[in-house]
Design a protein around this motif. Structure first.
Motif, PDB file in Angstrom:
ATOM      1  N   PHE A 168      66.480  13.913 114.061  1.00  0.00           N
ATOM      2  CA  PHE A 168      66.101  14.890 115.092  1.00  0.00           C
ATOM      3  C   PHE A 168      65.442  16.111 114.450  1.00  0.00           C
ATOM      4  N   ILE A 169      66.042  16.627 113.368  1.00  0.00           N
ATOM      5  CA  ILE A 169      65.487  17.805 112.695  1.00  0.00           C
ATOM      6  C   ILE A 169      64.097  17.492 112.144  1.00  0.00           C
ATOM      7  N   TRP A 170      63.931  16.285 111.608  1.00  0.00           N
ATOM      8  CA  TRP A 170      62.618  15.881 111.107  1.00  0.00           C
ATOM      9  C   TRP A 170      61.592  15.838 112.231  1.00  0.00           C
ATOM     10  N   CYS A 171      61.968  15.319 113.377  1.00  0.00           N
ATOM     11  CA  CYS A 171      61.046  15.254 114.522  1.00  0.00           C
ATOM     12  C   CYS A 171      60.671  16.654 114.995  1.00  0.00           C
ATOM     13  N   LEU A 172      61.634  17.579 114.971  1.00  0.00           N
ATOM     14  CA  LEU A 172      61.336  18.969 115.316  1.00  0.00           C
ATOM     15  C   LEU A 172      60.339  19.559 114.321  1.00  0.00           C
ATOM     16  N   PHE A 173      60.524  19.275 113.045  1.00  0.00           N
ATOM     17  CA  PHE A 173      59.597  19.762 112.024  1.00  0.00           C
ATOM     18  C   PHE A 173      58.189  19.208 112.246  1.00  0.00           C
ATOM     19  N   MET A 174      58.093  17.925 112.536  1.00  0.00           N
ATOM     20  CA  MET A 174      56.786  17.317 112.778  1.00  0.00           C
ATOM     21  C   MET A 174      56.103  17.963 113.972  1.00  0.00           C
ATOM     22  N   ALA A 175      56.879  18.259 115.030  1.00  0.00           N
ATOM     23  CA  ALA A 175      56.306  18.888 116.216  1.00  0.00           C
ATOM     24  C   ALA A 175      55.804  20.291 115.893  1.00  0.00           C
ATOM     25  N   CYS A 177      54.765  21.270 112.924  1.00  0.00           N
ATOM     26  CA  CYS A 177      53.555  21.081 112.109  1.00  0.00           C
ATOM     27  C   CYS A 177      52.325  20.838 112.978  1.00  0.00           C
ATOM     28  N   GLU A 178      52.498  20.127 114.075  1.00  0.00           N
ATOM     29  CA  GLU A 178      51.369  19.910 114.975  1.00  0.00           C
ATOM     30  C   GLU A 178      50.837  21.241 115.519  1.00  0.00           C
ATOM     31  N   ARG A 179      51.772  22.146 115.867  1.00  0.00           N
ATOM     32  CA  ARG A 179      51.350  23.455 116.367  1.00  0.00           C
ATOM     33  C   ARG A 179      50.682  24.284 115.257  1.00  0.00           C
ATOM     34  N   VAL A 180      51.170  24.135 114.027  1.00  0.00           N
ATOM     35  CA  VAL A 180      50.538  24.816 112.894  1.00  0.00           C
ATOM     36  C   VAL A 180      49.093  24.355 112.753  1.00  0.00           C
ATOM     37  N   ILE A 181      48.903  23.045 112.810  1.00  0.00           N
ATOM     38  CA  ILE A 181      47.560  22.473 112.661  1.00  0.00           C
ATOM     39  C   ILE A 181      46.656  22.903 113.820  1.00  0.00           C
ATOM     40  N   ASP A 182      47.257  23.061 114.998  1.00  0.00           N
ATOM     41  CA  ASP A 182      46.483  23.506 116.159  1.00  0.00           C
ATOM     42  C   ASP A 182      46.021  24.949 116.020  1.00  0.00           C
ATOM     43  N   GLU A 185      48.986  31.153 116.470  1.00  0.00           N
ATOM     44  CA  GLU A 185      49.053  32.427 115.760  1.00  0.00           C
ATOM     45  C   GLU A 185      50.415  32.637 115.099  1.00  0.00           C
ATOM     46  N   THR A 186      51.467  32.143 115.711  1.00  0.00           N
ATOM     47  CA  THR A 186      52.808  32.311 115.152  1.00  0.00           C
ATOM     48  C   THR A 186      52.921  31.769 113.739  1.00  0.00           C
ATOM     49  N   TYR A 187      52.169  30.722 113.454  1.00  0.00           N
ATOM     50  CA  TYR A 187      52.229  30.085 112.141  1.00  0.00           C
ATOM     51  C   TYR A 187      50.916  30.226 111.370  1.00  0.00           C
ATOM     52  N   ALA A 188      50.201  31.328 111.636  1.00  0.00           N
ATOM     53  CA  ALA A 188      48.918  31.536 110.960  1.00  0.00           C
ATOM     54  C   ALA A 188      49.093  31.740 109.457  1.00  0.00           C
ATOM     55  N   TRP A 189      50.304  32.076 109.023  1.00  0.00           N
ATOM     56  CA  TRP A 189      50.565  32.328 107.603  1.00  0.00           C
ATOM     57  C   TRP A 189      50.648  31.043 106.772  1.00  0.00           C
ATOM     58  N   VAL A 190      50.733  29.887 107.413  1.00  0.00           N
ATOM     59  CA  VAL A 190      50.959  28.635 106.690  1.00  0.00           C
ATOM     60  C   VAL A 190      49.664  28.140 106.043  1.00  0.00           C
ATOM     61  N   LYS A 191      49.683  28.018 104.720  1.00  0.00           N
ATOM     62  CA  LYS A 191      48.571  27.426 103.971  1.00  0.00           C
ATOM     63  C   LYS A 191      48.967  26.101 103.319  1.00  0.00           C
ATOM     64  N   TYR A 192      50.293  25.935 103.115  1.00  0.00           N
ATOM     65  CA  TYR A 192      50.790  24.729 102.449  1.00  0.00           C
ATOM     66  C   TYR A 192      51.996  24.177 103.214  1.00  0.00           C
ATOM     67  N   LEU A 193      52.133  22.882 103.163  1.00  0.00           N
ATOM     68  CA  LEU A 193      53.357  22.205 103.592  1.00  0.00           C
ATOM     69  C   LEU A 193      54.016  21.641 102.338  1.00  0.00           C
ATOM     70  N   TYR A 194      55.329  21.826 102.226  1.00  0.00           N
ATOM     71  CA  TYR A 194      56.074  21.225 101.119  1.00  0.00           C
ATOM     72  C   TYR A 194      57.210  20.414 101.743  1.00  0.00           C
ATOM     73  N   ILE A 195      57.159  19.106 101.539  1.00  0.00           N
ATOM     74  CA  ILE A 195      58.101  18.198 102.197  1.00  0.00           C
ATOM     75  C   ILE A 195      58.877  17.443 101.131  1.00  0.00           C
ATOM     76  N   LYS A 216      49.600  10.398 108.534  1.00  0.00           N
ATOM     77  CA  LYS A 216      48.630  10.671 109.604  1.00  0.00           C
ATOM     78  C   LYS A 216      48.544  12.169 109.875  1.00  0.00           C
ATOM     79  N   LEU A 217      49.712  12.838 109.911  1.00  0.00           N
ATOM     80  CA  LEU A 217      49.728  14.277 110.159  1.00  0.00           C
ATOM     81  C   LEU A 217      49.093  15.047 109.005  1.00  0.00           C
ATOM     82  N   LEU A 218      49.345  14.604 107.758  1.00  0.00           N
ATOM     83  CA  LEU A 218      48.778  15.301 106.595  1.00  0.00           C
ATOM     84  C   LEU A 218      47.258  15.173 106.552  1.00  0.00           C
TER      85      LEU A 218
END
Length: 413
Positions: A168-175, A177-182, A185-195, A216-218
């Protein structure tokens, strides 16, 4: 004969982090993929990578309109959104011990990870991913910041397993990340993903599905663009029609799970990436990176090299029996056999070897609190390993620096 991949040695984690960031920036790589055994320090590395991207910024804060002044505030910003064991710790259970009827998962709202979560409308995307891996449903209470789980209307507020919780936590993270990619503004600071190790309790089918969805997401993240206004030809005039410019989000993925790692590598093989075996020789403070681009499944062979070094010149710990049995099991599977004992069948003392591996690979042998083998078990371990390597002629790499030669006449450790 192809040249052996170079082994890069780093005396501390800070220098290792600098190398990974250089790969993603100056090295023009989209991804860095790390395979490492448990106990290597993957989680600490992910936090060090995140900390290396922190910086202090100052910005003006306007006070009340009638006060003709502005205050300056300083805040810490980061550039990395991460998933690791600490992410899972952002959730805690309320098991309703008094009534034992309404169990809920609490969300730590103080974390930057959840900033703006209430306004992101993630339920549908979480449900999309969750439906691919599990058979339970969820409800998020954004007023109480809790999550409850159910399996149909007749089984509400259930306590899900640790593995299901991680999913469940992983699915929340993936969701998220989709908003980050979109470009939210809330996640405008993200330049890297570390998984780091997103799967801890998954079967092989789900491991493949999670790896494929992540890849696919990456790919979508590294192809991200953003609008940018451009200045028109006339002086001082602005063309309000924006153009799209590249705004990629790059990623590091680390794992100890062989199947998951190989699926991610295969999915991303057409993208610019570095693929490494990460090791910490002798469990010390130094680290090594070895490129594995030309050596698929290299980590299993490398594990054999580590065992051979420990058996003949290093220190043998009880958990090495677990590692040896794991290699025998993978070798047996490769040859279509049902049991690891097929790898030692027909050898002298094969029955003894099989009994020893069954017994000594099922104890509480923790790699985080290792115990040195007793002398009899050391001798037995060397006999099994040498017999196995004598039957299967693996070409073992020099992953570690060769052990110092023992003085003449000194017994093996």
């Amino acid at each position: 004969m192809s040249e052996k991949p170079k082994i890069h040695r780093f005396n501390d984690m800070r220098k290792l982090v600098a190398r990974l960031r250089d790969d993603l920036n100056g090295g023009n790589q989209d991804f860095v993929l790390l395979y490492a055994y448990n106990g290597t320090g993957k989680t600490r590395l992910s936090m060090a990578f995140k900390d290396a991207g922190k910086k202090q910024i100052s910005r003006p804060m306007n006070v009340n309109d009638h006060v003709n002044q502005a205050l300056t505030i300083t805040e810490t910003v980061s550039d990395t959104l991460y998933f690791n064991a600490f992410t899972e710790d952002l959730f805690s259970w309320d098991n309703d011990l008094e009534k034992d009827s309404e169990r809920r998962l609490h969300i730590n709202t103080h974390s930057k990870f959840f900033k703006g979560l209430k306004d992101l409308a993630l339920d549908e995307r979480i449900g999309y991913y969750l439906g691919r891996y599990a058979d339970f449903l969820f409800d998020i209470d954004y007023d109480q910041w809790t999550v409850s789980f159910r399996k149909g209307e007749d089984a509400r507020h259930i306590k899900i397993s640790r593995g299901e919780e991680n999913i469940f936590i992983w699915c929340l993270f993936m969701a998220i990340c989709e908003r980050v990619i979109d470009g939210l503004e809330t996640y405008a600071w993200v330049k890297y993903l570390y998984i780091d190790d997103p799967i801890t309790s998954l079967d092989d089918n789900n491991a493949i599905a999670v790896a494929s969805d992540l890849a696919k997401l990456l790919r979508k993240a590294k192809s991200r663009t953003r609008p940018e206004a451009v200045v028109a030809d006339g002086p001082g005039e602005v063309d309000m029609a924006p153009r799209m410019v590249p705004a990629p989000i790059k990623a590091v993925v680390s794992s100890h799970h062989a199947l998951f790692f190989n699926v991610v590598c295969n999915e991303l093989k057409k993208d610019a990436h570095k693929k490494y075996l990460l090791q910490r020789p002798e469990r010390g403070t130094a680290y090594t990176l070895r490129a594995t681009d030309d050596t698929p499944f290299f980590h299993h062979v490398s594990m054999l090299a580590e065992l051979q070094k420990a058996a003949h010149g290093g220190t043998l710990y009880t958990y090495h029996f677990n590692m040896l049995r794991s290699i025998l099991e993978k070798t047996a599977t490769f040859f279509g056999r049902d049991d690891f004992s097929a790898c030692i069948h027909g050898l002298d003392d094969a029955e003894l070897f099989s009994r020893a591996l069954n017994l000594l690979s099922h104890g509480k042998y923790d790699i985080y609190q290792p115990s040195v083998m007793v002398d009899d078990n050391k001798k037995l371990f060397r006999q099994i390993l040498d017999a196995f390597l004598g039957r299967y002629e693996f070409v073992l790499p020099e992953v570690f620096e060769p052990p110092a030669k023992r003085r003449a006449g000194a017994p093996a450790a």
